[in-house]
Motif scaffolding. Structure first.
Motif, PDB file in Angstrom:
ATOM      1  N   PRO A 292       0.828  -1.208   0.000  1.00 59.72           N
ATOM      2  CA  PRO A 292       0.000   0.000   0.000  1.00 59.72           C
ATOM      3  C   PRO A 292       0.858   1.252   0.000  1.00 59.72           C
ATOM      4  N   GLY A 293       0.531   2.162  -0.907  1.00 60.67           N
ATOM      5  CA  GLY A 293       1.300   3.393  -1.025  1.00 60.67           C
ATOM      6  C   GLY A 293       2.404   3.328  -2.056  1.00 60.67           C
ATOM      7  N   ASP A 294       2.772   2.116  -2.476  1.00 59.24           N
ATOM      8  CA  ASP A 294       3.824   1.962  -3.475  1.00 59.24           C
ATOM      9  C   ASP A 294       3.251   2.063  -4.883  1.00 59.24           C
ATOM     10  N   LYS A 295       4.150   2.278  -5.825  1.00 57.46           N
ATOM     11  CA  LYS A 295       3.758   2.488  -7.220  1.00 57.46           C
ATOM     12  C   LYS A 295       4.066   1.252  -8.053  1.00 57.46           C
ATOM     13  N   LEU A 296       3.156   0.931  -8.966  1.00 56.36           N
ATOM     14  CA  LEU A 296       3.431  -0.128  -9.931  1.00 56.36           C
ATOM     15  C   LEU A 296       4.597   0.289 -10.830  1.00 56.36           C
ATOM     16  N   PRO A 297       5.288  -0.673 -11.429  1.00 56.60           N
ATOM     17  CA  PRO A 297       6.353  -0.317 -12.373  1.00 56.60           C
ATOM     18  C   PRO A 297       5.831   0.594 -13.477  1.00 56.60           C
ATOM     19  N   ALA A 298       6.752   1.277 -14.150  1.00 60.62           N
ATOM     20  CA  ALA A 298       6.380   2.199 -15.224  1.00 60.62           C
ATOM     21  C   ALA A 298       5.588   1.470 -16.302  1.00 60.62           C
ATOM     22  N   GLU A 299       4.700   2.206 -16.952  1.00 56.83           N
ATOM     23  CA  GLU A 299       3.782   1.620 -17.927  1.00 56.83           C
ATOM     24  C   GLU A 299       4.511   0.844 -19.029  1.00 56.83           C
TER      25      GLU A 299
ATOM     26  N   GLY B 244       1.583  13.492 -14.060  1.00 54.54           N
ATOM     27  CA  GLY B 244       2.703  14.386 -13.811  1.00 54.54           C
ATOM     28  C   GLY B 244       4.013  13.645 -13.630  1.00 54.54           C
ATOM     29  N   ARG B 245       5.047  14.419 -13.346  1.00 52.69           N
ATOM     30  CA  ARG B 245       6.406  13.888 -13.261  1.00 52.69           C
ATOM     31  C   ARG B 245       6.536  12.775 -12.235  1.00 52.69           C
ATOM     32  N   TYR B 246       5.874  12.927 -11.115  1.00 53.44           N
ATOM     33  CA  TYR B 246       5.957  11.923 -10.051  1.00 53.44           C
ATOM     34  C   TYR B 246       4.700  11.058  -9.989  1.00 53.44           C
ATOM     35  N   GLY B 247       4.020  10.961 -11.117  1.00 54.88           N
ATOM     36  CA  GLY B 247       2.786  10.198 -11.174  1.00 54.88           C
ATOM     37  C   GLY B 247       3.019   8.714 -11.372  1.00 54.88           C
ATOM     38  N   GLY B 248       1.921   8.031 -11.597  1.00 55.26           N
ATOM     39  CA  GLY B 248       1.952   6.588 -11.784  1.00 55.26           C
ATOM     40  C   GLY B 248       0.717   5.966 -11.171  1.00 55.26           C
ATOM     41  N   ALA B 249       0.681   4.644 -11.150  1.00 53.27           N
ATOM     42  CA  ALA B 249      -0.436   3.903 -10.551  1.00 53.27           C
ATOM     43  C   ALA B 249      -0.015   3.442  -9.161  1.00 53.27           C
ATOM     44  N   PHE B 250      -0.602   4.024  -8.135  1.00 57.33           N
ATOM     45  CA  PHE B 250      -0.247   3.742  -6.751  1.00 57.33           C
ATOM     46  C   PHE B 250      -1.284   2.826  -6.103  1.00 57.33           C
ATOM     47  N   VAL B 251      -0.805   1.866  -5.335  1.00 54.60           N
ATOM     48  CA  VAL B 251      -1.697   0.944  -4.639  1.00 54.60           C
ATOM     49  C   VAL B 251      -2.334   1.646  -3.450  1.00 54.60           C
ATOM     50  N   VAL B 252      -3.655   1.603  -3.398  1.00 53.51           N
ATOM     51  CA  VAL B 252      -4.377   2.180  -2.260  1.00 53.51           C
ATOM     52  C   VAL B 252      -5.139   1.114  -1.477  1.00 53.51           C
ATOM     53  N   TYR B 253      -5.148  -0.103  -2.009  1.00 57.22           N
ATOM     54  CA  TYR B 253      -5.850  -1.192  -1.318  1.00 57.22           C
ATOM     55  C   TYR B 253      -5.087  -1.598  -0.058  1.00 57.22           C
ATOM     56  N   GLU B 254      -5.806  -1.733   1.037  1.00 57.35           N
ATOM     57  CA  GLU B 254      -5.264  -2.308   2.261  1.00 57.35           C
ATOM     58  C   GLU B 254      -6.256  -3.345   2.770  1.00 57.35           C
ATOM     59  N   PRO B 255      -5.765  -4.517   3.173  1.00 58.76           N
ATOM     60  CA  PRO B 255      -6.691  -5.529   3.694  1.00 58.76           C
ATOM     61  C   PRO B 255      -7.470  -4.974   4.875  1.00 58.76           C
ATOM     62  N   PRO B 256      -8.769  -5.211   4.932  1.00 57.93           N
ATOM     63  CA  PRO B 256      -9.553  -4.709   6.064  1.00 57.93           C
ATOM     64  C   PRO B 256      -9.156  -5.403   7.357  1.00 57.93           C
TER      65      PRO B 256
ATOM     66  N   ALA C 203       5.834  -5.193  12.000  1.00 53.16           N
ATOM     67  CA  ALA C 203       4.763  -4.678  12.852  1.00 53.16           C
ATOM     68  C   ALA C 203       3.491  -5.459  12.526  1.00 53.16           C
ATOM     69  N   PRO C 204       2.544  -5.547  13.478  1.00 53.94           N
ATOM     70  CA  PRO C 204       1.323  -6.320  13.221  1.00 53.94           C
ATOM     71  C   PRO C 204       0.615  -5.961  11.907  1.00 53.94           C
ATOM     72  N   ALA C 205       0.603  -4.676  11.567  1.00 57.34           N
ATOM     73  CA  ALA C 205      -0.092  -4.256  10.344  1.00 57.34           C
ATOM     74  C   ALA C 205       0.597  -4.761   9.086  1.00 57.34           C
ATOM     75  N   ASP C 206       1.901  -5.036   9.167  1.00 57.90           N
ATOM     76  CA  ASP C 206       2.656  -5.494   8.001  1.00 57.90           C
ATOM     77  C   ASP C 206       2.924  -6.996   8.029  1.00 57.90           C
TER      78      ASP C 206
END
Length: 240
Positions: free
Chosen positions: A37-44, A76-88, A149-152
């Motif tokens: 979560p929060g990381d970016k997929l590789p470049a297109e 934009g320059r620092y754009g991309g596809a970022f993961v926002v999914y987090e397990p509930p 950590a428990p969350a990870d």
């Protein structure tokens, strides 16, 4: 692409089902936490090449996952596809609902499949002549999950298990282990991360690594079997 686990998951798709398989592969990487979560997929361009698909098909797949709430696409320059999914976080009834969604026989089938491929991967790796880099990678994955950590914890536990298959050098085996893990991911995410269970798992993980590094395939198989038997017992206890 850098991350071996991502390379194993994002192998070329079949032309006839390119869109559906691309969505499946990306979703697998996201739900297993290979892209955190929060990381970016590789470049297109890199991702399209890795999957063996057109950039148009990739964009359609990413758009569908964005609409489903798994990705956030930024320009934009620092754009991309970022993961926002987090397990509930686990809630009462989640495990039962996940099992019911699988069907009456799929739980045992999934556990059997996971047992077969993960025991096999550990045996293969233990029978191999390991490089210093491979040994270091295995020890690092063990340290990562021990320090989690428990969350990870679930994500880094997944990374540890998948690393064993990846280090064999077999893309097919790595993909099978990822598939096996994905089949039980929703079940594992529905169980609270319990301190005593983590401590027990840490000892079992250490036994798996010790057997592989010692070059003992049978001990590696037994250590993985004991560990997965414990996970299965925990699932059944929460379902009882």
């Amino acid at each position: 692409m850098g991350e071996p686990q991502l390379v194993a998951l994002l192998r070329p798709v079949r032309a006839g089902n390119a869109f559906e398989e691309t969505v499946e592969r990306l979703l697998q990487a996201i739900k297993l936490g290979v892209v955190a979560p929060g990381d970016k997929l590789p470049a297109e361009r890199e991702l399209a090449t890795q999957l063996g698909i057109s950039r148009v098909t990739l964009r359609e797949a990413i758009r569908s996952l964005q609409e489903a709430g798994y990705l956030d696409v930024r320009r934009g320059r620092y754009g991309g596809a970022f993961v926002v999914y987090e397990p509930p976080l686990p809630a009462h009834g989640d495990l039962r609902r996940a099992v019911n969604a699988m069907g009456p026989y799929e739980l045992e089938d999934a556990l059997t499949f996971r047992m077969a491929v993960e025991c096999g991967a550990a045996q293969v790796l233990a029978a191999s002549v390991l490089t210093d880099e491979q040994r270091a990678t295995l020890r690092r994955r063990l340290a990562d999950v021990n320090d989690a950590a428990p969350a990870d914890y679930r994500r880094l536990d997944t990374a540890f298990h998948l690393a064993i298959a990846e280090l064999t050098g077999s893309a097919l085996l790595a993909a099978a282990c990822a598939d096996a893990r994905l089949r039980v991911t929703d079940l594992l995410n529905a169980i609270p991360v319990l301190g005593p269970n983590i401590d027990h798992a840490a000892a079992q993980h250490a036994a798996i690594v010790a057997a592989i590094l010692a070059g003992d395939p049978e001990a590696a198989r037994k250590a993985v079997k004991e560990h997965l038997d414990g996970t299965a017992a925990l699932l059944r206890a929460f379902l009882a």
